[in-house]
Design an enzyme around this catalytic site. Sequence first.
Site, PDB file in Angstrom:
ATOM      1  N   HIS A 155       0.846  -1.226   0.000  1.00 16.65           N
ATOM      2  CA  HIS A 155       0.000   0.000   0.000  1.00 16.65           C
ATOM      3  C   HIS A 155       0.868   1.258   0.000  1.00 16.65           C
ATOM      4  O   HIS A 155       0.460   2.281   0.544  1.00 16.65           O
ATOM      5  CB  HIS A 155      -0.949   0.022   1.204  1.00 16.65           C
ATOM      6  CG  HIS A 155      -1.744  -1.231   1.366  1.00 16.65           C
ATOM      7  ND1 HIS A 155      -2.999  -1.397   0.849  1.00 16.65           N
ATOM      8  CD2 HIS A 155      -1.433  -2.407   1.976  1.00 16.65           C
ATOM      9  CE1 HIS A 155      -3.441  -2.627   1.138  1.00 16.65           C
ATOM     10  NE2 HIS A 155      -2.501  -3.249   1.819  1.00 16.65           N
ATOM     11  N   SER A 276      14.673  20.312 -18.126  1.00 12.80           N
ATOM     12  CA  SER A 276      13.486  21.132 -18.335  1.00 12.80           C
ATOM     13  C   SER A 276      13.880  22.367 -19.122  1.00 12.80           C
ATOM     14  O   SER A 276      14.980  22.899 -18.944  1.00 12.80           O
ATOM     15  CB  SER A 276      12.896  21.539 -16.985  1.00 12.80           C
ATOM     16  OG  SER A 276      12.121  22.712 -17.126  1.00 12.80           O
ATOM     17  N   LYS A 282      16.104  20.974 -13.050  1.00 16.10           N
ATOM     18  CA  LYS A 282      15.367  19.725 -13.225  1.00 16.10           C
ATOM     19  C   LYS A 282      16.175  18.639 -13.909  1.00 16.10           C
ATOM     20  O   LYS A 282      16.908  18.872 -14.853  1.00 16.10           O
ATOM     21  CB  LYS A 282      14.102  19.959 -14.067  1.00 16.10           C
ATOM     22  CG  LYS A 282      13.012  20.724 -13.374  1.00 16.10           C
ATOM     23  CD  LYS A 282      12.452  20.047 -12.130  1.00 16.10           C
ATOM     24  CE  LYS A 282      11.592  18.838 -12.421  1.00 16.10           C
ATOM     25  NZ  LYS A 282      10.318  19.204 -13.068  1.00 16.10           N
ATOM     26  N   ASN A 284      14.740  15.098 -15.181  1.00 17.40           N
ATOM     27  CA  ASN A 284      13.483  14.356 -15.220  1.00 17.40           C
ATOM     28  C   ASN A 284      13.676  12.907 -15.664  1.00 17.40           C
ATOM     29  O   ASN A 284      14.474  12.628 -16.569  1.00 17.40           O
ATOM     30  CB  ASN A 284      12.503  15.053 -16.177  1.00 17.40           C
ATOM     31  CG  ASN A 284      12.108  16.430 -15.681  1.00 17.40           C
ATOM     32  OD1 ASN A 284      12.054  16.663 -14.470  1.00 17.40           O
ATOM     33  ND2 ASN A 284      11.854  17.344 -16.603  1.00 17.40           N
ATOM     34  N   GLU A 289       9.112   7.494 -17.357  1.00 19.69           N
ATOM     35  CA  GLU A 289       7.742   7.955 -17.625  1.00 19.69           C
ATOM     36  C   GLU A 289       7.217   7.405 -18.950  1.00 19.69           C
ATOM     37  O   GLU A 289       6.056   7.005 -19.058  1.00 19.69           O
ATOM     38  CB  GLU A 289       7.698   9.482 -17.632  1.00 19.69           C
ATOM     39  CG  GLU A 289       7.929  10.061 -16.252  1.00 19.69           C
ATOM     40  CD  GLU A 289       8.137  11.570 -16.301  1.00 19.69           C
ATOM     41  OE1 GLU A 289       7.334  12.278 -15.701  1.00 19.69           O
ATOM     42  OE2 GLU A 289       9.091  12.037 -16.948  1.00 19.69           O
TER      43      GLU A 289
END
Length: 475
Positions: A155, A276, A282, A284, A289
């Site tokens: 969880h 970015s 940043k 990323n 993703e």
Amino acid sequence: MALWGGRFSEEPADAVFALSRSVHFDWRLAPYDLRSSLAHLDVLESSGLLTQDVAAQIRKALRELLAEVASGVFAYNASDEDVHSALERGLTEKLGEIGGSLRAGRSRNDQVATDLRLYAIDAMLDTATKIIALQEALLAKAAEYGDAPSVGFTHMQHAQPVLFGHELAKHAHAFNRDLDRIDDWLARTSVSPLGSGALSGSSLPLSPEATATALGFKRTAGNSIDGVSDRDFVAEALFILAMVGNHLSRIGEEWCILATTEFGWAHVADAFSTGSSIMPQKKNPDVAELARGKAGRLIGNLSGVLAMLKGLPFAYNRDLQEDKEPLFDSFDTLALVLPAVTGMVATTSFDRAKMAAAAPAGFSLATEVADFLVRAHIPFAIAHEAAGKCVALAESKGIELHQISDQDFASVHPALTPAIRDVLTVEGALTSRTTYGGTAPAAVARQLAILKSEVTAFEANFSAKIQAFSGMMSA
Ligand code: ARG
């Protein structure tokens, strides 16, 4: 050039041609189409339907076309409808009217079903190789972090301490199942539809068994109607690829979380990260993703083909032309994602100190308290209750479990003697989990050794199949 015309008085309308045209995507079937034409030619020759002389001319032209397609010298043009008609044009341009001989006993219906199987087998073997490369990267990382304590989650909450190598190795097990599915799929897909003709077989003295053997198929379709309309292998392939995509998406999600500032466990290499355009700080996790995001399109391709096949009458219907783009797209998608994820995994480093610090946090050792009582013959339900009280006590005092006093432990349950302290360490929790597949260092080492030999076996199995397939293609 249309492959029909005798009974028509008009050319197809532009809109019809544009709608039904598939050559711009099915062109990638050209090598398989030419290879199966060579097998069909052999049968036409050995049955005496073509003279040796004509057969030799056609064989030479087909071989030339194979080379010209590979080099790009021969390509489809604006008037070609599909790969089959484009290649027949190529043959006819070289040979004149005998270029049309190969259509005897064969229809585009069994032709396309054969080509697509060959393509799918080839692409699936390549996918298997890429999956194995990812497994190898995962296993190398798992070995590197096979002794690093961290915490596992249920969880998304701290659950119990685990070795981080154990976490990494879990993904390799998922890909083992994918490879297993691929192997099963290969066996089921190894059926040749060539010889089914349009739908009913052929009155000509052909040998579907001989073409099946020549093309490396284990079996020949047992029913010509089913032979031309069966696309189970497409749907099953799409399921396998979607499942691989799902496994990749779970890696992606994990990497995204572990690379957050809040976690700070994973440090993805610059080469596998992006920046970015506005925020200079940043870094990323775009590979992770995209691995997560592409699963959606892989699932979409599967759903689309299943929907297209649903309720479709036998035998061939033009709807079946819609099987190709989703299949090609799923293979292409994984051909992009798998190497990128492999690189990301191989070049990520993990923060041992942060993972170790997280290991006991969130009362992840509470199960140790319960298990300690179970070893003292206390029923688990009571043990669980007592361990829960210890957590509540520690939480109310703002301390960790091992900081509870002897007196407080005894007041929760008389069996909670000072010996409890021996199990209230991350190391104790880890080393005690010696069950098969558990997280104890010895169990993880054994798991990694088994995984390694399984991956090696898959690698040997698939490289033998790749060799056999490329031998068939170049025969
Ligand atoms: N381009 C077609 C396909 O992909 C080939 C088969 C066409 N057969 C036919 N009877 N029109 O399905």
